[in-house]
Write a protein that holds these residues in place. Sequence first.
Motif, mmCIF file in Angstrom:
data_model
loop_
_atom_site.group_PDB
_atom_site.id
_atom_site.type_symbol
_atom_site.label_atom_id
_atom_site.label_comp_id
_atom_site.label_asym_id
_atom_site.label_seq_id
_atom_site.Cartn_x
_atom_site.Cartn_y
_atom_site.Cartn_z
ATOM 1 N N UNK A 94 60.470 37.238 37.758
ATOM 2 C CA UNK A 94 61.892 37.262 38.114
ATOM 3 C C UNK A 94 62.715 38.338 37.399
ATOM 4 N N UNK A 95 62.359 38.669 36.166
ATOM 5 C CA UNK A 95 63.115 39.683 35.425
ATOM 6 C C UNK A 95 62.478 41.064 35.505
ATOM 7 N N UNK A 96 61.374 41.171 36.232
ATOM 8 C CA UNK A 96 60.731 42.471 36.427
ATOM 9 C C UNK A 96 59.997 43.005 35.224
ATOM 10 N N UNK A 97 59.707 42.178 34.244
ATOM 11 C CA UNK A 97 59.017 42.640 33.028
ATOM 12 C C UNK A 97 57.503 42.546 33.137
ATOM 13 N N UNK A 98 57.032 41.673 34.041
ATOM 14 C CA UNK A 98 55.600 41.431 34.180
ATOM 15 C C UNK A 98 55.229 41.538 35.657
ATOM 16 N N UNK A 99 54.102 42.206 35.906
ATOM 17 C CA UNK A 99 53.545 42.281 37.264
ATOM 18 C C UNK A 99 52.193 41.587 37.257
ATOM 19 N N UNK A 100 51.866 40.988 38.397
ATOM 20 C CA UNK A 100 50.594 40.297 38.565
ATOM 21 C C UNK A 100 49.910 40.879 39.789
ATOM 22 N N UNK A 101 48.624 41.206 39.656
ATOM 23 C CA UNK A 101 47.847 41.749 40.759
ATOM 24 C C UNK A 101 46.621 40.862 40.944
ATOM 25 N N UNK A 102 46.417 40.367 42.175
ATOM 26 C CA UNK A 102 45.201 39.599 42.434
ATOM 27 C C UNK A 102 44.078 40.569 42.793
ATOM 28 N N UNK A 103 42.899 40.266 42.269
ATOM 29 C CA UNK A 103 41.714 41.088 42.510
ATOM 30 C C UNK A 103 40.726 40.220 43.288
ATOM 31 N N UNK A 104 40.420 40.615 44.522
ATOM 32 C CA UNK A 104 39.537 39.821 45.387
ATOM 33 C C UNK A 104 38.204 40.526 45.584
ATOM 34 N N UNK A 105 37.228 39.764 46.078
ATOM 35 C CA UNK A 105 35.917 40.335 46.371
ATOM 36 C C UNK A 105 35.020 40.475 45.169
ATOM 37 N N UNK A 120 30.508 36.574 42.424
ATOM 38 C CA UNK A 120 30.508 35.322 41.679
ATOM 39 C C UNK A 120 31.485 34.321 42.249
ATOM 40 N N UNK A 121 31.735 33.286 41.486
ATOM 41 C CA UNK A 121 32.532 32.154 41.956
ATOM 42 C C UNK A 121 34.031 32.362 41.845
ATOM 43 N N UNK A 122 34.464 33.389 41.131
ATOM 44 C CA UNK A 122 35.894 33.572 40.872
ATOM 45 C C UNK A 122 36.397 34.939 41.285
ATOM 46 N N UNK A 123 37.631 34.971 41.773
ATOM 47 C CA UNK A 123 38.411 36.195 41.823
ATOM 48 C C UNK A 123 39.328 36.145 40.610
ATOM 49 N N UNK A 124 40.205 37.134 40.445
ATOM 50 C CA UNK A 124 41.011 37.216 39.229
ATOM 51 C C UNK A 124 42.464 37.543 39.538
ATOM 52 N N UNK A 125 43.321 37.170 38.603
ATOM 53 C CA UNK A 125 44.696 37.632 38.568
ATOM 54 C C UNK A 125 44.852 38.390 37.262
ATOM 55 N N UNK A 126 45.349 39.627 37.362
ATOM 56 C CA UNK A 126 45.547 40.470 36.180
ATOM 57 C C UNK A 126 47.044 40.648 35.968
ATOM 58 N N UNK A 127 47.459 40.494 34.727
ATOM 59 C CA UNK A 127 48.866 40.602 34.329
ATOM 60 C C UNK A 127 49.092 41.980 33.685
ATOM 61 N N UNK A 128 50.199 42.648 34.061
ATOM 62 C CA UNK A 128 50.533 43.964 33.516
ATOM 63 C C UNK A 128 51.960 43.974 32.984
ATOM 64 N N UNK A 129 52.188 44.743 31.929
ATOM 65 C CA UNK A 129 53.524 45.008 31.421
ATOM 66 C C UNK A 129 54.126 46.094 32.309
ATOM 67 N N UNK A 130 55.347 45.907 32.802
ATOM 68 C CA UNK A 130 55.939 46.874 33.739
ATOM 69 C C UNK A 130 56.588 48.073 33.051
ATOM 70 N N UNK A 144 53.097 33.352 31.508
ATOM 71 C CA UNK A 144 53.200 34.180 30.304
ATOM 72 C C UNK A 144 51.867 34.356 29.596
ATOM 73 N N UNK A 145 51.099 33.268 29.435
ATOM 74 C CA UNK A 145 49.825 33.388 28.718
ATOM 75 C C UNK A 145 48.607 33.295 29.640
ATOM 76 N N UNK A 146 48.828 33.104 30.950
ATOM 77 C CA UNK A 146 47.786 33.078 31.974
ATOM 78 C C UNK A 146 46.819 31.902 31.840
ATOM 79 N N UNK A 147 47.200 30.874 31.090
ATOM 80 C CA UNK A 147 46.349 29.688 30.966
ATOM 81 C C UNK A 147 46.526 28.787 32.188
#
Length: 187
Positions: free
Chosen positions: A101-112, A115-125, A167-170
């Motif tokens: 909401x404040x534009x400080x953090x971006x999240x990108x989903x990584x597919x394909x 294995x059993x999981x895809x990922x979400x990666x958090x970035x500082x903007x 915030x902590x991706x848990x």
Amino acid sequence: AEPMYVVYDKRRNRVFVGDRANNKVVVFNANSYDVETSITVGQGVFHMWADRLGKQLWVNNDVDNTTSVINLRTLQVITTVPTPADLVSMGGKPHDVFLGPLGRIAYVSIVGVAGASDYVVQFNTRTFEETGRAAVGKDTHLSIPLVNNYLYVPCQNSDEVYVLNRFNMELVKTISVPGAHGAIMTT
């Protein structure tokens, strides 16, 4: 030839449309729909999202495994963020993207990812550095409401919505939802 997702910037009254065939984002005046300009980005323009403060537009490029970051005021590419190499080596590609909401953090989903999981990666903007990641279900999308600390991750091929602390991706919990796909969370 192949328009992709649309983002509206209400601060400047512009509509952004991904032009996958030409590796561009086309900028329209929201009143007249006249083309103001186009911005060259990476190959494979796909999902994109702008922060609510009108600072940045993040555009996933799933052919060259990058995310282009555009300054919404100047309409210039600020930087190109590579998808983490370890995830690319396992077959991963950037798919969905969402900004906090404040534009400080971006999240990108990584597919394909193999294995059993895809990922979400958090970035500082500001630094564009990876600051966290979480393994989630398969075929991921992203959503954040305005009023809580959660990142919702609908996983279509896993029939679940993963709820992460944004915030902590848990992992907070998972919610069973058959065919979970894109979603917007209300207050």
